[in-house]
Write a protein that holds these residues in place. Structure first.
Motif, PDB file in Angstrom:
ATOM      1  N   PHE A   1       0.839  -1.200   0.000  1.00 39.35           N
ATOM      2  CA  PHE A   1       0.000   0.000   0.000  1.00 39.35           C
ATOM      3  C   PHE A   1       0.876   1.253   0.000  1.00 39.35           C
ATOM      4  N   GLY A   2       1.972   1.227   0.766  1.00 38.72           N
ATOM      5  CA  GLY A   2       2.883   2.365   0.781  1.00 38.72           C
ATOM      6  C   GLY A   2       3.515   2.613  -0.575  1.00 38.72           C
ATOM      7  N   VAL A   3       3.872   1.522  -1.272  1.00 32.03           N
ATOM      8  CA  VAL A   3       4.387   1.663  -2.639  1.00 32.03           C
ATOM      9  C   VAL A   3       3.347   2.350  -3.513  1.00 32.03           C
ATOM     10  N   HIS A   4       2.115   1.882  -3.426  1.00 32.42           N
ATOM     11  CA  HIS A   4       1.040   2.457  -4.250  1.00 32.42           C
ATOM     12  C   HIS A   4       0.830   3.940  -3.971  1.00 32.42           C
ATOM     13  N   THR A   5       0.758   4.311  -2.686  1.00 34.37           N
ATOM     14  CA  THR A   5       0.460   5.712  -2.382  1.00 34.37           C
ATOM     15  C   THR A   5       1.543   6.644  -2.914  1.00 34.37           C
ATOM     16  N   MET A   6       2.805   6.227  -2.820  1.00 31.11           N
ATOM     17  CA  MET A   6       3.873   7.059  -3.354  1.00 31.11           C
ATOM     18  C   MET A   6       3.806   7.125  -4.873  1.00 31.11           C
ATOM     19  N   VAL A   7       3.608   5.980  -5.535  1.00 34.25           N
ATOM     20  CA  VAL A   7       3.529   5.956  -6.996  1.00 34.25           C
ATOM     21  C   VAL A   7       2.354   6.797  -7.469  1.00 34.25           C
ATOM     22  N   TRP A   8       1.212   6.615  -6.839  1.00 33.94           N
ATOM     23  CA  TRP A   8       0.016   7.387  -7.210  1.00 33.94           C
ATOM     24  C   TRP A   8       0.283   8.883  -7.055  1.00 33.94           C
ATOM     25  N   GLY A   9       0.858   9.275  -5.917  1.00 32.85           N
ATOM     26  CA  GLY A   9       1.124  10.693  -5.684  1.00 32.85           C
ATOM     27  C   GLY A   9       2.086  11.280  -6.694  1.00 32.85           C
ATOM     28  N   VAL A  10       3.145  10.545  -7.035  1.00 39.71           N
ATOM     29  CA  VAL A  10       4.127  11.030  -8.008  1.00 39.71           C
ATOM     30  C   VAL A  10       3.484  11.217  -9.376  1.00 39.71           C
ATOM     31  N   LEU A  11       2.743  10.217  -9.839  1.00 37.98           N
ATOM     32  CA  LEU A  11       2.167  10.276 -11.180  1.00 37.98           C
ATOM     33  C   LEU A  11       1.065  11.325 -11.283  1.00 37.98           C
TER      34      LEU A  11
END
Length: 409
Positions: A322-332
């Motif tokens: 989930f932490g990976v997703h939140t960072m990726v989502w925020g960056v993109l």
């Protein structure tokens, strides 16, 4: 019309990056020392918890107004002025603590003022980034900023803040004051960063209300950004509702000690740091739309996993992903917004995202606490999972519009 140049990350981005790193370290130190200070001057749990609300309240009150001023004023000078003022406020807090004059009203007032400054500075930072980074480099730049936040704010600052508070209660606040001054000096050194892409004479400038409405209308008419903003707001409500009583979930459902709970929390940061390194690569390999869709599925699966699991290792693994997703989502999403929004609207559109993010979080905390009192600690996770299923279904087709410029390796 002012001509904008978008160089590859160089001296301008390095200054911006370093300034955010320094201030994130200071913010993290204060984030730890603040509750410790409140616990020293009062033993009322509600008053201690109220400190966090005092810092968040300005986002609910001033986010849209701050966005309008970010678009009106020279953003570089605005960040410098706000950082110097925040440094002055923290120096006052340090002096009050050192002389034994700290009180709950004083701390609340300081946190509120710092939060008000944050609405201006954070919005201006986001609007400045596209002026010092080429469009095709925005994913990489946002990822670097995200990784720096994770390392400085979530890893380094937490133990440092507690250690400094143990040395002397005033020290962490004095350190944070210094970091704001350093950040202001770094941003002051940025050159040729325009406040707006189109110079608007004061005589024909709209009222503040009209300018805010202009930003809201522009965002609402942009199908992709509207969908991303609403999805983020709902996701924040779902997330914070589920995690509002995460400490109780860790104890009652997973059987963890306080130390185990602390380790479980660090898995968020571990996943976030990994996500910062993966964001641009995933977008390049699979396409932004596919990665964003996968992120929504991760949200659903995370909440479902935590709702049914009693295994700490499984829960920790789900949180890392989930932490990976939140960072990726925020960056993109940040890169999409920074490329799509016109220069003169970046502050206002960015402030709407800030309002939805913080407003959704505040509503989620209240909702989660109420649901847990009425039912049990897993209920918010079930509700969050079903809410994210609805968000995924509603946003799925629109996310096909997420097609940024190629990301360089």
């Amino acid at each position: 019309m002012l001509a904008l140049e978008h160089p590859r990350p160089g001296a301008g981005f390095a200054r911006l990056w370093t300034a955010t790193a320094v201030s994130n370290l200071g913010d993290g130190v204060t984030m730890v020392a603040g509750p410790l200070l409140l616990a020293t001057v009062t033993d009322e749990p509600a008053l201690i918890a109220g400190g966090a609300f005092a810092a968040q309240l300005p986002w609910l009150l001033f986010a849209l107004v701050s966005g309008a001023y970010v678009d009106r004023l020279d953003r570089r000078r605005l960040v410098v002025a706000v950082n110097l003022l925040r440094g002055l406020i923290l120096a006052g807090v340090a002096a009050a603590v050192a002389t034994g004059h700290a009180s709950v009203p004083l701390i609340y007032a300081a946190w509120f003022l710092l939060g008000a400054g944050e609405t201006l500075a954070d919005t201006a930072y986001g609007a400045l980034l596209p002026s010092v980074v080429a469009p095709e480099e925005l994913e990489r730049a946002n990822a670097r900023l995200g990784a720096t936040f994770t390392i400085a704010n979530q890893f380094a600052a937490k133990p440092l803040g507690a250690w400094l508070y143990g040395i002397a209660a005033a020290v962490p606040f004095g350190l944070d004051a210094v970091t704001f001054v350093v950040a202001a000096a770094l941003i002051a050194g940025l050159h040729r960063v325009p406040a707006r892409s189109v110079a608007v004479p004061d005589a024909v400038r709209s009222s503040l209300r009209e300018e805010i409405a202009e930003g809201l209308r522009w965002l609402w008419r942009h199908r992709l950004l509207r969908t991303l903003a609403v999805a983020m707001g709902v996701a924040n409500i779902a997330f914070c509702a589920a995690f509002a009583v995460f400490v109780l979930y860790a104890r009652e459902r997973l059987g963890l000690s306080d130390v185990g709970y602390g380790f479980l929390l660090t898995t968020f940061a571990v996943g976030g740091l990994a996500g910062a390194g993966l964001a641009a690569r995933l977008a390049r390999r699979f396409g932004t739309a596919a990665v964003l869709r996968a992120g929504l599925i991760v949200e659903v699966l995370t909440h479902l996993t935590l709702a049914i699991s009693t295994n700490p290792l499984l829960a920790g693994g789900a949180i890392i992903i989930f932490g990976v997703h939140t960072m990726v989502w925020g960056v993109l999403v940040s890169a999409i917004r920074q490329r799509a929004v016109p220069e003169h609207l970046r502050g206002r559109v960015g402030s709407v995202h800030g309002l939805l993010e913080t407003g959704g979080a505040a509503l989620g905390w209240l909702l989660g606490a109420a649901l847990t009192q009425l039912l049990d600690v897993t209920t918010p996770f079930w509700i969050a999972a079903f809410a994210m299923v609805a968000v995924t279904a509603a946003a799925w087709r629109t996310l096909s519009l997420a097609n940024p410029l190629p990301v360089r390796g």
